[in-house]
Design a protein around this motif. Structure first.
Motif, PDB file in Angstrom:
ATOM      1  N   THR A   5       0.795  -1.324  -0.084  1.00 36.44           N
ATOM      2  CA  THR A   5       0.050  -0.134  -0.119  1.00 36.44           C
ATOM      3  C   THR A   5       0.757   1.229   0.277  1.00 36.44           C
ATOM      4  OG1 THR A   5      -0.301  -0.077   2.433  1.00 36.44           O
ATOM      5  CG2 THR A   5      -1.921  -1.143   1.222  1.00 36.44           C
ATOM      6  N   ARG A   6       0.397   2.109  -0.746  1.00 39.85           N
ATOM      7  CA  ARG A   6       1.334   3.489  -1.080  1.00 39.85           C
ATOM      8  C   ARG A   6       0.948   4.510  -0.017  1.00 39.85           C
ATOM      9  NH1 ARG A   6       3.448   4.653  -6.915  1.00 39.85           N
ATOM     10  NH2 ARG A   6       4.045   6.117  -5.629  1.00 39.85           N
ATOM     11  N   ASN A   7      -0.570   4.760   0.411  1.00 41.53           N
ATOM     12  CA  ASN A   7      -0.801   5.466   1.310  1.00 41.53           C
ATOM     13  C   ASN A   7      -0.470   6.868   1.082  1.00 41.53           C
ATOM     14  OD1 ASN A   7      -2.018   3.329   2.769  1.00 41.53           O
ATOM     15  ND2 ASN A   7      -0.310   3.220   4.320  1.00 41.53           N
ATOM     16  N   GLY A   8      -0.686   7.212  -0.133  1.00 41.74           N
ATOM     17  CA  GLY A   8      -0.327   8.494  -0.716  1.00 41.74           C
ATOM     18  C   GLY A   8       1.168   9.164  -0.701  1.00 41.74           C
ATOM     19  N   SER A  44      -4.304  12.660  -7.941  1.00 43.52           N
ATOM     20  CA  SER A  44      -3.743  11.688  -7.188  1.00 43.52           C
ATOM     21  C   SER A  44      -4.374  11.247  -5.806  1.00 43.52           C
ATOM     22  CB  SER A  44      -2.388  12.277  -6.771  1.00 43.52           C
ATOM     23  OG  SER A  44      -1.497  12.227  -7.742  1.00 43.52           O
ATOM     24  N   GLU A  45      -5.026  12.260  -5.246  1.00 43.70           N
ATOM     25  CA  GLU A  45      -5.798  12.269  -4.008  1.00 43.70           C
ATOM     26  C   GLU A  45      -7.075  11.395  -4.161  1.00 43.70           C
ATOM     27  OE1 GLU A  45      -6.290  12.258  -0.052  1.00 43.70           O
ATOM     28  OE2 GLU A  45      -4.508  13.317  -0.947  1.00 43.70           O
ATOM     29  N   TYR A  48      -6.248   7.664  -4.985  1.00 44.84           N
ATOM     30  CA  TYR A  48      -6.006   6.854  -3.541  1.00 44.84           C
ATOM     31  C   TYR A  48      -7.102   6.657  -2.907  1.00 44.84           C
ATOM     32  CZ  TYR A  48      -4.368   6.170   1.027  1.00 44.84           C
ATOM     33  OH  TYR A  48      -4.346   5.780   2.463  1.00 44.84           O
TER      34      TYR A  48
END
Length: 85
Positions: A5-8, A44-45, A48
């Motif tokens: 998971t990248r989580n922003g 991007s936000e 996500y």
């Protein structure tokens, strides 16, 4: 293979690279920000949040059957943008 998971993290790199927080401003009557950096951060936000919180239905028409799904998603994007910007 374990999914990471990248989580922003991309958003954090953008903020650190600019040295300041990026404020997302959408002019009244417009659908998206005019400035490219703000548009990229918003995209991007939203992506996500969509991956984490929005259920993937087999057909787009099913999202129209339950408008609460889309309203909930938009609300999460707005709240997240307020706290991260």
């Amino acid at each position: 293979m374990v999914k990471r998971t990248r989580n922003g993290t991309g958003l954090e790199k953008l903020t650190k690279g600019l040295g300041t927080k990026v404020r997302i401003e959408v002019a009244k009557g417009m659908k998206r920000p005019e400035k490219p950096v703000q548009a990229a951060k918003l995209a991007s936000e939203a992506g996500y949040i969509a991956r984490v919180h929005l259920p993937v239905l087999p057909h787009f028409k099913e999202y129209k059957k339950d408008p609460n799904l889309v309203k909930n998603y938009i609300g999460k994007v707005v709240v997240s943008s307020l706290f991260r910007s």
